[in-house]
Design a protein around this motif. Structure first.
Motif, PDB file in Angstrom:
ATOM      1  N   SER A   1      -8.597 -20.713 -52.238  1.00  0.00           N
ATOM      2  CA  SER A   1      -8.008 -21.999 -52.772  1.00  0.00           C
ATOM      3  C   SER A   1      -9.188 -23.056 -52.490  1.00  0.00           C
ATOM      4  O   SER A   1      -9.375 -24.070 -53.326  1.00  0.00           O
ATOM      5  N   ILE A   2      -9.865 -23.376 -51.553  1.00  0.00           N
ATOM      6  CA  ILE A   2     -10.740 -24.250 -51.149  1.00  0.00           C
ATOM      7  C   ILE A   2     -11.807 -24.075 -52.200  1.00  0.00           C
ATOM      8  O   ILE A   2     -12.407 -25.150 -52.941  1.00  0.00           O
ATOM      9  N   GLU A   3     -12.331 -22.870 -52.745  1.00  0.00           N
ATOM     10  CA  GLU A   3     -13.457 -22.823 -53.775  1.00  0.00           C
ATOM     11  C   GLU A   3     -12.904 -23.039 -55.041  1.00  0.00           C
ATOM     12  O   GLU A   3     -13.643 -23.881 -55.744  1.00  0.00           O
ATOM     13  N   ALA A   4     -11.588 -23.044 -55.255  1.00  0.00           N
ATOM     14  CA  ALA A   4     -11.127 -23.377 -56.581  1.00  0.00           C
ATOM     15  C   ALA A   4     -10.993 -25.014 -56.713  1.00  0.00           C
ATOM     16  O   ALA A   4     -11.265 -25.488 -57.553  1.00  0.00           O
ATOM     17  N   ALA A   5     -10.529 -25.451 -55.438  1.00  0.00           N
ATOM     18  CA  ALA A   5     -10.552 -26.922 -55.384  1.00  0.00           C
ATOM     19  C   ALA A   5     -12.213 -27.697 -55.669  1.00  0.00           C
ATOM     20  O   ALA A   5     -12.089 -28.708 -56.499  1.00  0.00           O
ATOM     21  N   LYS A   6     -12.969 -26.942 -55.242  1.00  0.00           N
ATOM     22  CA  LYS A   6     -14.389 -27.395 -55.415  1.00  0.00           C
ATOM     23  C   LYS A   6     -14.721 -27.496 -56.911  1.00  0.00           C
ATOM     24  O   LYS A   6     -15.385 -28.361 -57.455  1.00  0.00           O
ATOM     25  N   ARG A   7     -14.230 -26.192 -57.634  1.00  0.00           N
ATOM     26  CA  ARG A   7     -14.588 -26.206 -59.103  1.00  0.00           C
ATOM     27  C   ARG A   7     -13.796 -27.043 -59.836  1.00  0.00           C
ATOM     28  O   ARG A   7     -14.219 -27.919 -60.903  1.00  0.00           O
ATOM     29  N   THR A   8     -12.340 -27.262 -59.356  1.00  0.00           N
ATOM     30  CA  THR A   8     -11.613 -28.258 -60.386  1.00  0.00           C
ATOM     31  C   THR A   8     -11.887 -29.701 -60.245  1.00  0.00           C
ATOM     32  O   THR A   8     -11.711 -30.724 -61.075  1.00  0.00           O
ATOM     33  N   MET A   9     -12.817 -30.068 -59.033  1.00  0.00           N
ATOM     34  CA  MET A   9     -13.246 -31.410 -58.835  1.00  0.00           C
ATOM     35  C   MET A   9     -14.634 -31.732 -59.815  1.00  0.00           C
ATOM     36  O   MET A   9     -14.850 -32.972 -59.986  1.00  0.00           O
TER      37      MET A   9
END
Length: 246
Positions: free
Chosen positions: A67-75
């Motif tokens: 989820s943290i990695e996904a947040a980095k991508r969506t940023m």
């Protein structure tokens, strides 16, 4: 058979099968709760539901990092609305998994000095906010699709033809409402992935709403909604074209 083996070999696939089984058990328990002849079956279903829930917690141990990695991508998304909604959703999802992992550690005796009820409520709050942000994204995408449809000359002709087919209905039903519903349905038909995701998030929303006491339903509604969202999750995993992007 090969597709089934490939599906079950994925951690997400196993989690969704476990989730569907868990909520199917919850729904069955609710439907059979007053049947005295099915007490043994209800007891077995409760045991299976508990096992599925525990198994899912084990599968989700690494999901915080995902989820943290996904947040980095969506940023990195160029659209600021999608960037805001999806990043907030992924951050809340990561916090949800942290709470969930702590509850799992407590259940197996690795941690003892945490308040189970408090952490459970915090997990539900994070899950709720994550769903709200995902639904906001869905509404935003739907509005974009509707806007594109309205600008399409061919679609406007199609909508006019639809409204003129039943002039007597226009005398009873507000024409603007009829046009809006037609536009909405046609937009969702053009992008079924958005429709699936919206339905899934709406169904999932009943789970934290009931847990937090915001909108209390019953175990049957929660079980049914959880089962429907789980089946949709399985469908989108089997058919990636039905999975909304980004």
């Amino acid at each position: 058979m090969d597709a089934f083996v490939k599906f079950t070999n994925q951690s997400q696939g196993r989690d969704r099968i476990f989730r569907a089984t868990q909520y199917a058990c919850a729904l069955s328990i609710y439907l059979l709760r007053n049947n005295c002849e099915k007490k043994d079956l209800v007891a077995k279903l409760k045991s299976l539901e508990t096992t599925m829930s525990a198994g899912r917690k084990l599968f989700r141990l690494g999901n915080t990092i995902n989820s943290i990695e996904a947040a980095k991508r969506t940023m990195q998304l160029s659209d600021w609305v999608l960037r805001l909604c999806l990043t907030a959703a992924n951050i809340n999802r990561a916090l949800y998994f942290i709470c969930d992992n702590a509850l799992w550690a407590r259940s197996v005796g690795l941690i003892r000095d945490i308040d189970k009820e408090r952490w459970s409520l915090n997990a539900s709050r994070c899950y709720f906010f994550s769903l709200i942000m995902n639904l906001t994204r869905d509404v935003y995408v739907i509005l974009q699709l509707m806007s594109q449809k309205v600008r399409d000359k061919h679609f406007r002709q199609k909508m006019d033809a639809h409204l003129n087919e039943s002039p007597e209905v226009a005398d009873v039903v507000v024409p603007q409402l009829d046009a809006f519903l037609f536009l909405l349905l046609e937009s969702l038909k053009s992008q079924p992935a958005v429709a699936w995701d919206t339905l899934k998030n709406i169904c999932d929303l009943f789970i934290p709403l009931d847990r937090l006491g915001i909108y209390q339903s019953n175990a049957g509604v929660v079980g049914f909604c959880g089962l429907v969202s789980s089946v949709i999750g399985i469908i989108t995993l089997v058919q990636p074209t039905f999975k909304i992007k980004p």
